[in-house]
Scaffold this active site. Sequence first.
Site, PDB file in Angstrom:
ATOM      1  N   CYS B  77     106.677  67.256  98.281  1.00  0.00           N
ATOM      2  CA  CYS B  77     108.082  66.948  98.564  1.00  0.00           C
ATOM      3  C   CYS B  77     108.911  68.232  98.649  1.00  0.00           C
ATOM      4  CB  CYS B  77     108.624  65.965  97.521  1.00  0.00           C
ATOM      5  SG  CYS B  77     110.197  65.233  98.012  1.00  0.00           S
ATOM      6  N   HIS B 175     104.902  61.529  98.387  1.00  0.00           N
ATOM      7  CA  HIS B 175     104.478  61.673  96.990  1.00  0.00           C
ATOM      8  C   HIS B 175     103.123  61.001  96.800  1.00  0.00           C
ATOM      9  CE1 HIS B 175     108.124  63.370  95.165  1.00  0.00           C
ATOM     10  NE2 HIS B 175     108.757  62.735  96.136  1.00  0.00           N
ATOM     11  N   GLU B 177     101.314  61.020  94.297  1.00  0.00           N
ATOM     12  CA  GLU B 177     101.258  60.486  92.921  1.00  0.00           C
ATOM     13  C   GLU B 177     101.986  59.145  92.801  1.00  0.00           C
ATOM     14  OE1 GLU B 177     103.274  62.776  93.990  1.00  0.00           O
ATOM     15  OE2 GLU B 177     105.151  62.853  92.862  1.00  0.00           O
TER      16      GLU B 177
END
Lengths: 251, 193
Positions: B77, B175, B177
């Site tokens: 990001c 993202h 994650e």
Amino acid sequence: MLAKRIIPCLDIKDSRTVKGVNFVDLVDAGDPVELAKYYSENGADELVFLDITATKEDRRTFAKLVDEISENINIPFTVGGGIKTKEDVEILLKNGADKVSINSYAVSNPDFINELASNFGSQCIVVAIDAKFIDNDWYVYLVGGRIKTEIKLFNWAKEVEKRGAGEILFTSMDHDGTKNGFACKALEELSQKVNIPIIASGGAGKIKHFNEVFKSGNIDAVLAASVFHFNEIGLKELKIELNNNNIPIRL
Amino acid sequence: MRIAIIDYGAGNTQSVKYALKRLGCKGILTSDKEIISSSDKIIFPGVGQASSAMKKLKSVGLDLLIPSLKQPVLGICLGMQLMCDFSEEGDTDCLKIFNSKVKRFDNSLKVPQIGWNTLFNLKTSLFDSIKEKEYMYLVHSYFVPVIPKTIATSKYGISYSTAIKKNNFTGVQFHPEKSGSKGEILLKNFITN
């Protein structure tokens, strides 16, 4: 293509999930971490955790639970309830929340929106607005719908955008808990007046209500609670149906 | 294998750490230059505003360390954006690893872009087992245009870089994650390839 989002909302009280019908009767609907995990594995695009008693009882939000949620799920989530300081936000983001949602406190302290946006970026600041339609106008309510203000919904929405909110979570108190569909007209108007994503909340009962609200306005996401918690609508079934209706959805 | 997660007070580092843990790896949250330099892989997360993030990097000397790293580095990001030359966000000089500007989305769009968007033109082993049009989760107001180092694109009004790669440096705008099981596959690819 950017997909429309389906967001189960977990109202939290004393580390348990509850859902109030019209914000009053609370019914226990499970363990937040287990529910969160279940939803993330079954197609939820995002989750919202609202500490619903936080403002009233002046409780600080639930950092430990946030950390536990972050450890267990692999989709984004927003946390709200009782946030009053930059430090509150810092702890929540540090513990793994992607966004924070502020509501009552922002109304009485609008500069707080600017402060958070400049410190953490607009992308993680959700301003939640509860409103009720009275005498031909929408009025903003505070403290979980307990206190009426003279502030009009659309003016407030434009102001929060200008101050740096990254997203608006709009709950129609007239529709919340009724399961009769969303406040489509108000949402349509709202999406014309602001240029940030809008999450619609209040009134989900059937799959067709989700269809209606996505089709009627330029809404980005829909939030619902009890229809998911009590399995009245399955997430997968809902998303397949929306996809069949040409609404961009992540399957 | 030691994986360092660069901790400079501007990232959702906890989520990255837990995502690695779910993959059975241990990520070390650190701003210690020695630890970062001696790690096998490095993750450079970032959430927030470009100029304040650059200030934080400079205050601990990480602005000099990061471009000099020789191990695989994954910027996520804002971390990806900071690896470029310059960001329009706060008119910020960045780390100058990628020869590109970071621009703001046009006001005709809802900004920030928040949500799950599809990936196109996937290149490199980072995307092993990930198909074209797969969804990843993004939250951003600024973007890296399509450049020669682009290894994946997404569309939001225009087509832009959703992943870039140059030598040992990789950046992803989304993202991983927070992108469910597909995001975890991508993180695993970064760790194992």
